[in-house]
Design a protein around this motif. Structure first.
Motif, short mmCIF file in Angstrom:
data_model
loop_
_atom_site.label_atom_id
_atom_site.label_comp_id
_atom_site.label_asym_id
_atom_site.label_seq_id
_atom_site.Cartn_x
_atom_site.Cartn_y
_atom_site.Cartn_z
N CYS A 1 0.84 -1.19 0.00
CA CYS A 1 0.00 0.00 0.00
C CYS A 1 0.88 1.25 0.00
O CYS A 1 1.92 1.28 0.66
N GLU A 2 0.46 2.25 -0.71
CA GLU A 2 1.26 3.46 -0.83
C GLU A 2 1.08 4.41 0.35
O GLU A 2 1.89 5.31 0.54
N SER A 3 0.03 4.23 1.11
CA SER A 3 -0.25 5.15 2.22
C SER A 3 -0.74 4.35 3.41
O SER A 3 -0.79 3.12 3.39
N MET A 4 -1.12 5.07 4.48
CA MET A 4 -1.69 4.43 5.66
C MET A 4 -3.22 4.56 5.66
O MET A 4 -3.84 4.61 6.71
N ASP A 5 -3.80 4.57 4.47
CA ASP A 5 -5.24 4.61 4.36
C ASP A 5 -5.82 3.25 4.74
O ASP A 5 -5.46 2.22 4.17
N GLU A 6 -6.72 3.25 5.71
CA GLU A 6 -7.24 1.99 6.22
C GLU A 6 -8.02 1.21 5.18
O GLU A 6 -7.93 -0.03 5.12
N GLN A 7 -8.77 1.90 4.33
CA GLN A 7 -9.55 1.20 3.32
C GLN A 7 -8.65 0.58 2.25
O GLN A 7 -8.95 -0.49 1.73
N GLU A 8 -7.55 1.25 1.93
CA GLU A 8 -6.59 0.67 0.98
C GLU A 8 -6.01 -0.62 1.55
O GLU A 8 -5.86 -1.62 0.83
N GLN A 9 -5.71 -0.61 2.85
CA GLN A 9 -5.15 -1.82 3.45
C GLN A 9 -6.18 -2.94 3.52
O GLN A 9 -5.86 -4.11 3.26
N ILE A 10 -7.41 -2.61 3.83
CA ILE A 10 -8.45 -3.63 3.87
C ILE A 10 -8.68 -4.24 2.49
O ILE A 10 -8.87 -5.45 2.34
N ARG A 11 -8.63 -3.41 1.45
CA ARG A 11 -8.76 -3.94 0.08
C ARG A 11 -7.61 -4.89 -0.24
O ARG A 11 -7.82 -5.92 -0.90
#
Length: 356
Positions: A100-110
């Motif tokens: 993941c490029e950031s600490m965005d929670e939804q990006e990590q869940i995806r």
């Protein structure tokens, strides 16, 4: 011999059918009974048939999720993951990585969902410390029955097996000891962190402040600023703080964006800069030490974190070898301009022996 559904049923005092429904999410069972059965299955070391078949066919897949893939400090973590993947590939185990490029929670869940679709049997993750990711990891552990190892950054309140990485609170304490010696126990210290959702960052800050209070009570905290690992934001925070607060004689940076500090110093034209301590040895922090815009770098063994996270899961899945400890702490290194090239990546241990 593996644990059977009959053994679980006998210990739980229920039928085999009830155990089957609980372990395979087939409904028609109370949440309390399901929780009890799953707990007993965990205690006995039950391995689902689907995972047994995968092991027999040597089709094991281990998923790995990282964040901040563009950050320089992550390069050694990636190298460790890559080496583990190459070694395990020869043993019939695939390591699937999602960065993941950031600490965005939804990006990590995806990213986690993508790996679940690939039918992984173990998950190693640098988790974003938030409720949504916590709930997702508990779903992975409880519903999908997939073992989880966290590395580099931890998350509380989950059913992960273990954590491998720096003892970040101890690292923060080490930074406090160094800062106390540099400042002779007086002055104001500015603290810069990346994300308040980063468990590692928060632990470093907590350890630093705790140790200052205990050993250097005359030192004051001028502020704790979240800069999102952004160089420009770091520079702005440092300039604003030095202009607005008298007596700042020390700066601690527990995250990325360090290149903004020399820029702030140049912009302000300081005759004498504050003492500076960074975390993580990178080309940027090495340059700061050489150019005398920083005093110490506290480094961690990132290679071992990435490498052993995958290996721990492989040993569990293939040999049913449980982790020896809940916490595997890597070494803490204190770097100055004089020892940058001395053992920059000392391993915590020798590479694991082949599993198959």
């Amino acid at each position: 011999m593996g644990v059977t559904i009959q053994q679980i049923a006998e210990k739980a005092g229920v039928s085999r059918g009830t155990v089957d429904r609980a372990l395979n999410n087939r409904g028609r069972i109370s949440p309390e009974a399901e929780k009890k059965i799953r707990q007993i299955a965990d205690e006995l070391g039950y391995v689902p048939k689907s995972r047994k078949r995968a092991i027999q066919k040597k089709e094991l897949r281990i998923g790995v999720v990282t964040f901040l893939s563009t950050r320089v400090f992550s390069s050694e973590i990636r190298r460790g993951i890559r080496q583990a993947g190459e070694e395990l590939a020869h043993q019939g185990i695939r390591v699937l990585v999602r960065e993941c490029e950031s600490m965005d929670e939804q990006e990590q869940i995806r990213a986690i969902d993508e790996l679940l679709e690939q039918h992984i049997y173990g998950l190693a993750i640098m988790p974003v410390n938030c409720a949504a990711v916590r709930d997702k990891l508990n779903e992975v552990a409880e519903t999908y029955r997939i073992p989880i190892v966290t590395f580099n950054s931890d998350i509380i309140g989950t059913r992960r097996l273990c954590f491998i990485g720096m003892d970040n609170r101890r690292g923060g304490q080490a930074a406090a000891g160094l800062m106390g010696m540099l400042t002779r126990g007086t002055g104001n210290i500015l603290i810069i962190t990346g994300f308040f959702t980063n468990y590692a960052n928060n632990s470093r800050v907590d350890g630093f402040i705790e140790e200052l209070k205990n050993r250097y009570p005359e030192i004051k905290i001028a502020g704790v600023h979240c800069t999102f690992d952004d160089e420009a934001e770091v520079e702005n925070v440092v300039k604003t703080s030095l202009l607005g607060i008298n007596g700042i004689n020390g700066i601690l940076v527990v995250s990325s964006g360090q290149a903004g500090i020399p820029g702030a110093f140049r912009s302000l034209g300081l005759e004498k800069r504050p003492y500076v301590i960074y975390f993580d040895q990178t080309p940027c922090t090495e340059e700061a030490l050489r150019e005398d815009t920083a005093d110490f770098v506290i480094d961690q063994d990132c290679f071992t974190q990435g490498y052993e996270a995958a290996q721990i899961l492989a040993r569990l899945l293939v040999k049913n070898q449980q982790p020896d400890s809940e916490y595997y702490y890597t070494n803490i290194y204190i770097k100055t301009r004089y020892n940058l090239q001395n053992c920059p990546l000392v391993r915590g241990q020798e590479p694991s022996q082949p599993l198959l």
